[in-house]
Design a protein around this motif. Structure first.
Motif, PDB file in Angstrom:
ATOM      1  N   PHE A 255     -14.175   5.444  -1.113  1.00 19.64           N
ATOM      2  CA  PHE A 255     -12.724   5.386  -1.236  1.00 19.64           C
ATOM      3  C   PHE A 255     -12.169   4.347  -0.288  1.00 19.64           C
ATOM      4  O   PHE A 255     -12.287   4.462   0.927  1.00 19.64           O
ATOM      5  CB  PHE A 255     -12.101   6.757  -0.934  1.00 19.64           C
ATOM      6  N   SER A 256     -11.589   3.289  -0.858  1.00 11.02           N
ATOM      7  CA  SER A 256     -10.904   2.267  -0.083  1.00 11.02           C
ATOM      8  C   SER A 256      -9.493   2.140  -0.641  1.00 11.02           C
ATOM      9  O   SER A 256      -9.201   2.590  -1.747  1.00 11.02           O
ATOM     10  CB  SER A 256     -11.642   0.929  -0.164  1.00 11.02           C
ATOM     11  N   ARG A 257      -8.614   1.536   0.122  1.00  8.23           N
ATOM     12  CA  ARG A 257      -7.223   1.373  -0.301  1.00  8.23           C
ATOM     13  C   ARG A 257      -6.896  -0.105  -0.411  1.00  8.23           C
ATOM     14  O   ARG A 257      -7.526  -0.934   0.238  1.00  8.23           O
ATOM     15  CB  ARG A 257      -6.282   2.042   0.710  1.00  8.23           C
ATOM     16  N   SER A 258      -5.903  -0.425  -1.244  1.00  9.90           N
ATOM     17  CA  SER A 258      -5.441  -1.807  -1.352  1.00  9.90           C
ATOM     18  C   SER A 258      -3.926  -1.819  -1.285  1.00  9.90           C
ATOM     19  O   SER A 258      -3.268  -0.839  -1.645  1.00  9.90           O
ATOM     20  CB  SER A 258      -5.935  -2.446  -2.651  1.00  9.90           C
ATOM     21  N   GLU A 259      -3.381  -2.941  -0.797  1.00 13.02           N
ATOM     22  CA  GLU A 259      -1.940  -3.088  -0.685  1.00 13.02           C
ATOM     23  C   GLU A 259      -1.554  -4.512  -1.019  1.00 13.02           C
ATOM     24  O   GLU A 259      -2.324  -5.453  -0.795  1.00 13.02           O
ATOM     25  CB  GLU A 259      -1.473  -2.712   0.728  1.00 13.02           C
ATOM     26  N   ASP A 260      -0.373  -4.677  -1.593  1.00 16.45           N
ATOM     27  CA  ASP A 260       0.160  -5.980  -1.963  1.00 16.45           C
ATOM     28  C   ASP A 260       0.505  -6.739  -0.689  1.00 16.45           C
ATOM     29  O   ASP A 260       1.380  -6.323   0.077  1.00 16.45           O
ATOM     30  CB  ASP A 260       1.398  -5.780  -2.842  1.00 16.45           C
ATOM     31  N   ALA A 261      -0.177  -7.856  -0.434  1.00 17.25           N
ATOM     32  CA  ALA A 261       0.036  -8.632   0.788  1.00 17.25           C
ATOM     33  C   ALA A 261       1.393  -9.329   0.810  1.00 17.25           C
ATOM     34  O   ALA A 261       1.843  -9.752   1.870  1.00 17.25           O
ATOM     35  CB  ALA A 261      -1.087  -9.664   0.948  1.00 17.25           C
TER      36      ALA A 261
ATOM     37  N   VAL B 255      -7.078 -11.020   0.667  1.00 17.14           N
ATOM     38  CA  VAL B 255      -6.714 -12.058   1.641  1.00 17.14           C
ATOM     39  C   VAL B 255      -6.805 -11.564   3.078  1.00 17.14           C
ATOM     40  O   VAL B 255      -6.759 -12.364   4.012  1.00 17.14           O
ATOM     41  CB  VAL B 255      -5.311 -12.649   1.350  1.00 17.14           C
ATOM     42  N   ALA B 256      -6.905 -10.257   3.275  1.00 20.56           N
ATOM     43  CA  ALA B 256      -7.076  -9.676   4.612  1.00 20.56           C
ATOM     44  C   ALA B 256      -7.718  -8.304   4.462  1.00 20.56           C
ATOM     45  O   ALA B 256      -7.623  -7.678   3.402  1.00 20.56           O
ATOM     46  CB  ALA B 256      -5.729  -9.558   5.325  1.00 20.56           C
ATOM     47  N   GLN B 257      -8.380  -7.856   5.524  1.00 20.81           N
ATOM     48  CA  GLN B 257      -9.032  -6.547   5.497  1.00 20.81           C
ATOM     49  C   GLN B 257      -8.877  -5.870   6.837  1.00 20.81           C
ATOM     50  O   GLN B 257      -8.792  -6.520   7.870  1.00 20.81           O
ATOM     51  CB  GLN B 257     -10.504  -6.686   5.130  1.00 20.81           C
ATOM     52  N   ARG B 258      -8.784  -4.541   6.790  1.00 23.21           N
ATOM     53  CA  ARG B 258      -8.788  -3.704   7.988  1.00 23.21           C
ATOM     54  C   ARG B 258      -9.780  -2.589   7.737  1.00 23.21           C
ATOM     55  O   ARG B 258      -9.717  -1.976   6.668  1.00 23.21           O
ATOM     56  CB  ARG B 258      -7.422  -3.073   8.251  1.00 23.21           C
ATOM     57  N   PRO B 259     -10.657  -2.289   8.624  1.00 22.51           N
ATOM     58  CA  PRO B 259     -10.976  -2.987   9.864  1.00 22.51           C
ATOM     59  C   PRO B 259     -11.776  -4.264   9.594  1.00 22.51           C
ATOM     60  O   PRO B 259     -12.104  -4.576   8.455  1.00 22.51           O
ATOM     61  CB  PRO B 259     -11.806  -1.958  10.627  1.00 22.51           C
ATOM     62  N   ALA B 260     -12.105  -4.939  10.671  1.00 17.72           N
ATOM     63  CA  ALA B 260     -12.876  -6.179  10.566  1.00 17.72           C
ATOM     64  C   ALA B 260     -14.306  -5.886  10.103  1.00 17.72           C
ATOM     65  O   ALA B 260     -14.803  -4.769  10.240  1.00 17.72           O
ATOM     66  CB  ALA B 260     -12.908  -6.878  11.925  1.00 17.72           C
ATOM     67  N   ALA B 261     -14.950  -6.905   9.566  1.00 16.60           N
ATOM     68  CA  ALA B 261     -16.350  -6.785   9.138  1.00 16.60           C
ATOM     69  C   ALA B 261     -17.205  -6.333  10.316  1.00 16.60           C
ATOM     70  O   ALA B 261     -17.014  -6.778  11.448  1.00 16.60           O
ATOM     71  CB  ALA B 261     -16.854  -8.111   8.599  1.00 16.60           C
TER      72      ALA B 261
END
Length: 153
Positions: free
Chosen positions: A100-106, A122-128
């Motif tokens: 389960f991951s979430r996505s949001e409109d940047a 275009v961005a991710q939290r947390p970092a790799a």
């Protein structure tokens, strides 16, 4: 004639209602599925609210492997997913043990990501490289063709 109505929700619920022509109320069956890992089969529970008979799964899942689970509930490691389409990013996160991951409109417009392959991360939290559990991964996305820093996108 019997008709069957199927409804599925975000939490994995499925309700089946059969309507008969005899005027008698038909039973409703609700099935709840939980996400499974590759080491354990899915666990389903079923309840029959009709004639008193209930359905019970015939197989049970083996006990969870406690050694594989971190004490903080972290199940995997966040991969690098920037510049992937949203579906590929979700697949990569799932390959790392988190389903389960979430996505949001940047852009801040709060648009829903209906077709995952039409969006670019275009961005991710947390970092790799950071440990993650269910729902910890948050991916900021824009539609393909919108301005972004990804080459060729």
């Amino acid at each position: 004639m019997r008709r069957v109505l199927l409804a599925a929700g975000m939490a994995g619920m499925l309700a089946v209602t059969a309507c008969g022509s005899s005027g008698e109320p038909a039973p409703t069956v609700t099935v709840t599925a939980t996400p499974s890992s590759s080491s354990a089969p899915p666990q389903d529970t079923a309840k029959d609210s009709g004639d008193g008979a209930s359905s019970t799964p015939t197989s049970s899942a083996p006990p969870a492997d406690d050694a594989a689970a971190d004490t903080d509930g972290k199940k995997g490691v966040m991969p690098e997913v920037i510049c992937l389409d949203l579906q590929a990013a979700q697949n990569k996160i799932q390959d790392n043990g988190v389903f389960f991951s979430r996505s949001e409109d940047a852009t801040g417009k709060a648009r829903q990501q209906v077709w995952d392959r039409n969006w670019i991360v275009v961005a991710q939290r947390p970092a790799a490289g950071e440990p993650i559990g269910e729902g910890d991964a948050v991916l900021s996305v824009v539609k393909k063709g919108e301005p972004n820093d990804c080459p060729g996108q």
